[in-house]
Design a protein around this motif. Sequence first.
Motif, PDB file in Angstrom:
ATOM      1  N   ILE A 175       3.321 -16.415   8.205  1.00 47.51           N
ATOM      2  CA  ILE A 175       3.989 -15.466   7.298  1.00 47.51           C
ATOM      3  C   ILE A 175       3.463 -14.049   7.524  1.00 47.51           C
ATOM      4  O   ILE A 175       2.485 -13.634   6.885  1.00 47.51           O
ATOM      5  N   PRO A 176       4.081 -13.294   8.422  1.00 45.73           N
ATOM      6  CA  PRO A 176       3.640 -11.902   8.587  1.00 45.73           C
ATOM      7  C   PRO A 176       4.016 -11.060   7.357  1.00 45.73           C
ATOM      8  O   PRO A 176       5.140 -11.161   6.869  1.00 45.73           O
ATOM      9  N   VAL A 177       3.043 -10.268   6.893  1.00 48.49           N
ATOM     10  CA  VAL A 177       3.239  -9.458   5.684  1.00 48.49           C
ATOM     11  C   VAL A 177       2.736  -8.036   5.950  1.00 48.49           C
ATOM     12  O   VAL A 177       1.658  -7.855   6.508  1.00 48.49           O
ATOM     13  N   ALA A 178       3.525  -7.037   5.533  1.00 49.45           N
ATOM     14  CA  ALA A 178       3.040  -5.648   5.574  1.00 49.45           C
ATOM     15  C   ALA A 178       3.056  -5.092   4.160  1.00 49.45           C
ATOM     16  O   ALA A 178       3.968  -5.403   3.381  1.00 49.45           O
ATOM     17  N   CYS A 179       2.033  -4.281   3.823  1.00 48.06           N
ATOM     18  CA  CYS A 179       1.937  -3.731   2.465  1.00 48.06           C
ATOM     19  C   CYS A 179       1.622  -2.247   2.531  1.00 48.06           C
ATOM     20  O   CYS A 179       0.887  -1.804   3.415  1.00 48.06           O
ATOM     21  N   THR A 180       2.131  -1.508   1.550  1.00 49.31           N
ATOM     22  CA  THR A 180       1.758  -0.099   1.443  1.00 49.31           C
ATOM     23  C   THR A 180       0.442  -0.012   0.671  1.00 49.31           C
ATOM     24  O   THR A 180       0.200  -0.805  -0.247  1.00 49.31           O
ATOM     25  N   ALA A 181      -0.377   0.963   1.049  1.00 47.16           N
ATOM     26  CA  ALA A 181      -1.724   1.035   0.474  1.00 47.16           C
ATOM     27  C   ALA A 181      -1.725   1.558  -0.957  1.00 47.16           C
ATOM     28  O   ALA A 181      -2.466   1.067  -1.803  1.00 47.16           O
ATOM     29  N   ARG A 182      -0.885   2.549  -1.235  1.00 44.64           N
ATOM     30  CA  ARG A 182      -0.921   3.226  -2.535  1.00 44.64           C
ATOM     31  C   ARG A 182      -0.036   2.499  -3.553  1.00 44.64           C
ATOM     32  O   ARG A 182      -0.491   2.155  -4.635  1.00 44.64           O
ATOM     33  N   THR A 183       1.203   2.245  -3.163  1.00 44.81           N
ATOM     34  CA  THR A 183       2.137   1.646  -4.123  1.00 44.81           C
ATOM     35  C   THR A 183       2.092   0.117  -4.121  1.00 44.81           C
ATOM     36  O   THR A 183       2.736  -0.521  -4.952  1.00 44.81           O
ATOM     37  N   LYS A 184       1.340  -0.451  -3.192  1.00 50.20           N
ATOM     38  CA  LYS A 184       1.152  -1.919  -3.109  1.00 50.20           C
ATOM     39  C   LYS A 184       2.470  -2.673  -2.995  1.00 50.20           C
ATOM     40  O   LYS A 184       2.664  -3.738  -3.596  1.00 50.20           O
ATOM     41  N   LYS A 185       3.415  -2.102  -2.246  1.00 49.79           N
ATOM     42  CA  LYS A 185       4.713  -2.756  -2.048  1.00 49.79           C
ATOM     43  C   LYS A 185       4.692  -3.556  -0.745  1.00 49.79           C
ATOM     44  O   LYS A 185       4.050  -3.142   0.229  1.00 49.79           O
TER      45      LYS A 185
END
Length: 230
Positions: A175-185
């Motif tokens: 399950i590849p996942v990418a997240c934004t650091a500030r908004t945690k999206k």
Amino acid sequence: MDKRADGRKADEMREIEAKVGVIKRADGSALFKIGDTIAIAAVYGPRELHPRYLQNPETGILRCNYDMASFSVTERKKPGPNRRGVEISLVTEKALLPAVDLSQFPNAVVDVFVEIVQANAGTRCAGITAASLALAHAGIPMKDMVAAVSAGKINGKIYVDLSKDEEDVEDATDIPVACTARTKKITLLQLDGNITKKELIEALILAKSSCEKINKIQEKALLEFYRQNE
Ligand code: CDP
């Protein structure tokens, strides 16, 4: 089965290295290494987009290209684009787009080239992480940073950052996942295999907390570069 084949804990990523400013001719560049997977990202632009009919007068365009070098895998990969590369280029673009702000650059393009020079699973995630670093290094206006890692299930247990050997276990789920650091999206979520809702939640929590750790490493790499080039 708590111990992993390489001795890591379930929530332990492989060893990580990150560096920016690795390609002089590019406007921004970065190297991201996780275990034996090595991604290099180079950013060019913003520059005028040609052919002109592709231009958007309201905003600049982000264009990503992912490529795996022939020598990056044990069984030589045929050079040039293929279906997998086209798909990964597209998801890379989608994973990064919410983090950049190209509204100041109408009719322009920002090109991101991701080259995988050594592959041992998790290359799309390493590429996205390197690309976000390279965009920041290029001075592209950004609302956020993006970090990515895969979580997975092997024999009913959830692990982070599967190696190729782990991915190759029968019935393994990746399950590849990418997240934004500030908004945690979450800006990338793919799933190859079977998983229950409960397991998926566990995997996403693990991937998100690991992305936070990667983001700290990204920050450190950028700070190191600016300290050295003050
Ligand atoms: O690399 P990533 O996990 O994002 O994508 P994948 O398509 O699930 O590929 C998993 C791994 O398979 C890659 O990281 C490579 O180690 C390997 N692979 C390969 O050996 N030859 C290919 N043509 C494609 C992938």
